[in-house]
Write an enzyme that holds these catalytic residues in place. Structure first.
Site, PDB file in Angstrom:
ATOM      1  N   LYS A   1      -5.089  -9.936  -6.793  1.00 38.64           N
ATOM      2  CA  LYS A   1      -6.273 -10.169  -6.171  1.00 38.64           C
ATOM      3  C   LYS A   1      -7.259  -9.086  -6.674  1.00 38.64           C
ATOM      4  O   LYS A   1      -6.982  -7.722  -7.036  1.00 38.64           O
ATOM      5  CB  LYS A   1      -6.031  -9.973  -4.568  1.00 38.64           C
ATOM      6  CG  LYS A   1      -6.027  -8.785  -3.919  1.00 38.64           C
ATOM      7  CD  LYS A   1      -6.289  -8.988  -2.701  1.00 38.64           C
ATOM      8  CE  LYS A   1      -5.810  -7.380  -1.895  1.00 38.64           C
ATOM      9  NZ  LYS A   1      -5.905  -7.379  -0.568  1.00 38.64           N
TER      10      LYS A   1
ATOM     11  N   LYS B   1     -10.472  -3.149  -4.167  1.00 37.88           N
ATOM     12  CA  LYS B   1     -11.409  -2.067  -4.154  1.00 37.88           C
ATOM     13  C   LYS B   1     -10.555  -0.952  -5.011  1.00 37.88           C
ATOM     14  O   LYS B   1     -11.096   0.202  -5.707  1.00 37.88           O
ATOM     15  CB  LYS B   1     -11.509  -1.345  -2.964  1.00 37.88           C
ATOM     16  CG  LYS B   1     -12.382  -2.356  -2.128  1.00 37.88           C
ATOM     17  CD  LYS B   1     -12.354  -1.736  -0.671  1.00 37.88           C
ATOM     18  CE  LYS B   1     -13.092  -2.702   0.261  1.00 37.88           C
ATOM     19  NZ  LYS B   1     -13.019  -2.490   1.674  1.00 37.88           N
TER      20      LYS B   1
ATOM     21  N   LYS C   1       0.721  -1.227  -0.102  1.00 37.40           N
ATOM     22  CA  LYS C   1       0.130  -0.077   0.073  1.00 37.40           C
ATOM     23  C   LYS C   1       0.732   1.306   0.086  1.00 37.40           C
ATOM     24  O   LYS C   1       0.440   2.284  -0.609  1.00 37.40           O
ATOM     25  CB  LYS C   1      -0.974   0.058   1.101  1.00 37.40           C
ATOM     26  CG  LYS C   1      -1.935  -0.978   1.141  1.00 37.40           C
ATOM     27  CD  LYS C   1      -3.231  -0.614   1.974  1.00 37.40           C
ATOM     28  CE  LYS C   1      -4.484  -1.586   1.749  1.00 37.40           C
ATOM     29  NZ  LYS C   1      -5.485  -1.432   2.594  1.00 37.40           N
TER      30      LYS C   1
HETATM   31  P1  TYM Z   1     -10.896  -4.827   3.626  1.00 34.63           P
HETATM   32  O1  TYM Z   1     -11.719  -3.836   4.001  1.00 34.63           O
HETATM   33  O2  TYM Z   1      -9.869  -4.699   2.651  1.00 34.63           O
HETATM   34  O3  TYM Z   1     -11.736  -6.274   3.100  1.00 34.63           O
HETATM   35  C1  TYM Z   1     -12.841  -6.774   3.687  1.00 34.63           C
HETATM   36  C2  TYM Z   1     -12.702  -8.214   3.981  1.00 34.63           C
HETATM   37  O4  TYM Z   1     -12.761  -8.767   2.590  1.00 34.63           O
HETATM   38  C3  TYM Z   1     -11.589  -9.807   2.322  1.00 34.63           C
HETATM   39  N1  TYM Z   1     -11.201  -9.390   0.725  1.00 34.63           N
HETATM   40  C4  TYM Z   1     -11.293 -10.369   0.016  1.00 34.63           C
HETATM   41  N2  TYM Z   1     -11.481 -11.968  -0.031  1.00 34.63           N
HETATM   42  C5  TYM Z   1     -11.288 -12.652  -0.990  1.00 34.63           C
HETATM   43  N3  TYM Z   1     -11.030 -12.300  -1.983  1.00 34.63           N
HETATM   44  C6  TYM Z   1     -10.487 -10.930  -2.348  1.00 34.63           C
HETATM   45  N4  TYM Z   1      -9.975 -10.388  -3.644  1.00 34.63           N
HETATM   46  C7  TYM Z   1     -10.739  -9.985  -1.073  1.00 34.63           C
HETATM   47  N5  TYM Z   1     -10.421  -8.832  -0.961  1.00 34.63           N
HETATM   48  C8  TYM Z   1     -10.780  -8.418   0.147  1.00 34.63           C
HETATM   49  C9  TYM Z   1     -10.475  -9.263   3.211  1.00 34.63           C
HETATM   50  O5  TYM Z   1      -9.899 -10.474   3.445  1.00 34.63           O
HETATM   51  C10 TYM Z   1     -11.232  -8.903   4.538  1.00 34.63           C
HETATM   52  O6  TYM Z   1     -11.764 -10.067   5.126  1.00 34.63           O
HETATM   53  N6  TYM Z   1      -7.701  -5.067   7.812  1.00 34.63           N
HETATM   54  C11 TYM Z   1      -9.200  -5.457   7.177  1.00 34.63           C
HETATM   55  C12 TYM Z   1     -10.304  -4.879   8.023  1.00 34.63           C
HETATM   56  C13 TYM Z   1     -10.245  -4.980   9.392  1.00 34.63           C
HETATM   57  C14 TYM Z   1     -10.401  -6.325  10.053  1.00 34.63           C
HETATM   58  C15 TYM Z   1     -10.225  -6.062  11.429  1.00 34.63           C
HETATM   59  C16 TYM Z   1     -10.761  -7.592   9.681  1.00 34.63           C
HETATM   60  C17 TYM Z   1      -9.927  -3.956  10.346  1.00 34.63           C
HETATM   61  N7  TYM Z   1      -9.899  -4.632  11.590  1.00 34.63           N
HETATM   62  C18 TYM Z   1     -10.239  -6.774  12.514  1.00 34.63           C
HETATM   63  C19 TYM Z   1     -10.846  -8.260  10.558  1.00 34.63           C
HETATM   64  C20 TYM Z   1     -10.816  -8.248  11.910  1.00 34.63           C
HETATM   65  C21 TYM Z   1      -9.560  -4.976   5.565  1.00 34.63           C
HETATM   66  O7  TYM Z   1      -8.947  -4.068   5.267  1.00 34.63           O
HETATM   67  O8  TYM Z   1     -10.218  -5.327   5.127  1.00 34.63           O
END
Ligand code: TYM
Length: 337
Positions: A200, A203, A116
């Site tokens: 992957k 967003k 990032k």
């Molecule tokens: P974020 O917002 O990027 O993504 C949300 C969830 O979607 C999953 N994900 C995917 N799964 C499969 N294939 C993909 N291409 C894909 N892109 C995203 C992510 O793995 C996630 O589960 N850091 C985290 C948010 C967070 C969090 C937490 C999660 C903050 N605190 C505590 C669990 C526990 C994030 O940026 O997710």
């Protein structure tokens, strides 16, 4: 898992726009299933979102969009706790304490920061660097035991376990924090871009054609699948035949995840057929599964007052769990009450 701790699920999604099929298959869909088995907290992690610049009006909007997505996907606000992170101060307070527990070396190894921050690390926010500590605080502020996430969050979960272990050791508070278990396995844990099967689905990909958006309508979904990158070969009969064919593998994986069958079963049905036959079948399936969620999201988005009410009530419930835990943490650390 620490069996003396009651099972509690925590997970979160960033309100950074462009919610996509990867977020749904990797995370949100699992949230829906888990709410029947465990006490669940599903957070909209706005504190995480601001580690990169967010326009304030867009951030508010996107926060409501994730609330709408949670509800539209089938999370029941009477069963699971849905709330936004900034409304519960324990997240930020515990994150500070964890900033003092985690080691620079641990964070330096985080691949997501490297991705990032890009080439110019000097210009990344400090928040982006300590992001995984906040994530550990999110989970441990509730002593959550299970964390459903996509594969890309695996390293962050390992760090959360390291932080919990070091805290428990440093303060001689055995079992104070449970070691949270990631729930990653299963189809959909890593959905790849429709334009590049080695990247992957994300967003932040500049190409909207790379992802199926959770707000896409039926025509858009069908168009994106039609335009998805593929190769000229027909689909193989067995999984081995998907090696070195990342785009084909991805589309088969998406089909399997959406239909709830194995990749082998998908190949048993479509092996030998070309993408001319497979893509329309996948498009129909994706429309069948995603379009109703998109429609319900659009309906809910027209009622921001309702969504804010759900989040406000959820924040109160979340705070009622986290506040006493944070109080104990402060005592253990040696802060005066
Ligand atoms: P974020 O917002 O990027 O993504 C949300 C969830 O979607 C999953 N994900 C995917 N799964 C499969 N294939 C993909 N291409 C894909 N892109 C995203 C992510 O793995 C996630 O589960 N850091 C985290 C948010 C967070 C969090 C937490 C999660 C903050 N605190 C505590 C669990 C526990 C994030 O940026 O997710």
């Amino acid at each position: 898992m620490n069996t003396s701790t009651p099972s509690r699920v925590f997970s979160g999604v960033q309100p950074t726009g462009n919610l996509h099929l990867g977020n749904y298959l990797g995370a949100i869909r699992k949230f829906v299933d888990l709410q029947h088995e465990y006490e669940c907290l599903y957070c909209i992690v706005d504190l995480h979102a601001i580690t990169v610049w967010q326009d304030p009006a867009a951030l508010r909007d996107q926060t409501l969009e994730i609330a709408a997505a949670y509800l539209a996907a089938g999370i029941d606000a009477d069963k699971a706790i849905i709330f936004h992170q900034s409304a519960v101060s324990a997240h930020a307070e515990l994150a500070w304490i964890f900033n003092c527990v985690a080691r620079m070396g641990w964070l330096n190894r985080m691949t997501q920061f490297k991705d990032k921050a890009g080439k110019d690390k000097e210009r990344a926010s400090v928040g982006l660097f300590v992001y995984p500590n906040l994530m550990a605080a999110d989970i441990l502020a509730y002593r959550a035991t299970h964390v459903p996430v996509g594969e890309d969050q695996k390293q962050h979960l390992e760090l959360a376990r390291d932080i919990a272990t070091k805290f428990n050791n440093d303060f001689e508070a055995e079992d104070f924090f449970p070691l949270p278990e990631p729930l990653i396995k299963g189809a959909g844990a890593r959905v790849m871009s429709l334009r590049d099967g080695t990247a992957k689905m994300s967003k932040s990909d500049p190409s909207d054609l790379s992802r199926i958006g959770m707000m896409d309508d039926a025509d858009m979904i069908a168009k994106k699948i039609k335009k998805a990158k593929t190769d000229p070969e027909p689909l193989p009969d067995s999984l081995d035949g998907l090696n070195d064919r990342p785009e084909a593998k991805n589309l088969v994986g998406i089909y399997a995840a959406l239909s709830g069958v194995t990749e082998e079963a998908v190949l048993a049905e479509f092996g030998g057929q070309g993408f001319g036959a497979f893509k329309p079948a996948l498009a129909d399936l994706a429309v069948e599964k995603v379009a109703p969620i998109a429609e319900e999201m659009r309906r809910l988005r027209n009622d921001p007052g309702y969504l804010e009410g759900v989040l406000g009530a959820g924040a109160q419930k979340a705070d009622a769990i986290a506040a006493p835990i944070l109080k104990e943490v402060k005592k253990v650390v040696g802060f005066l009450g």
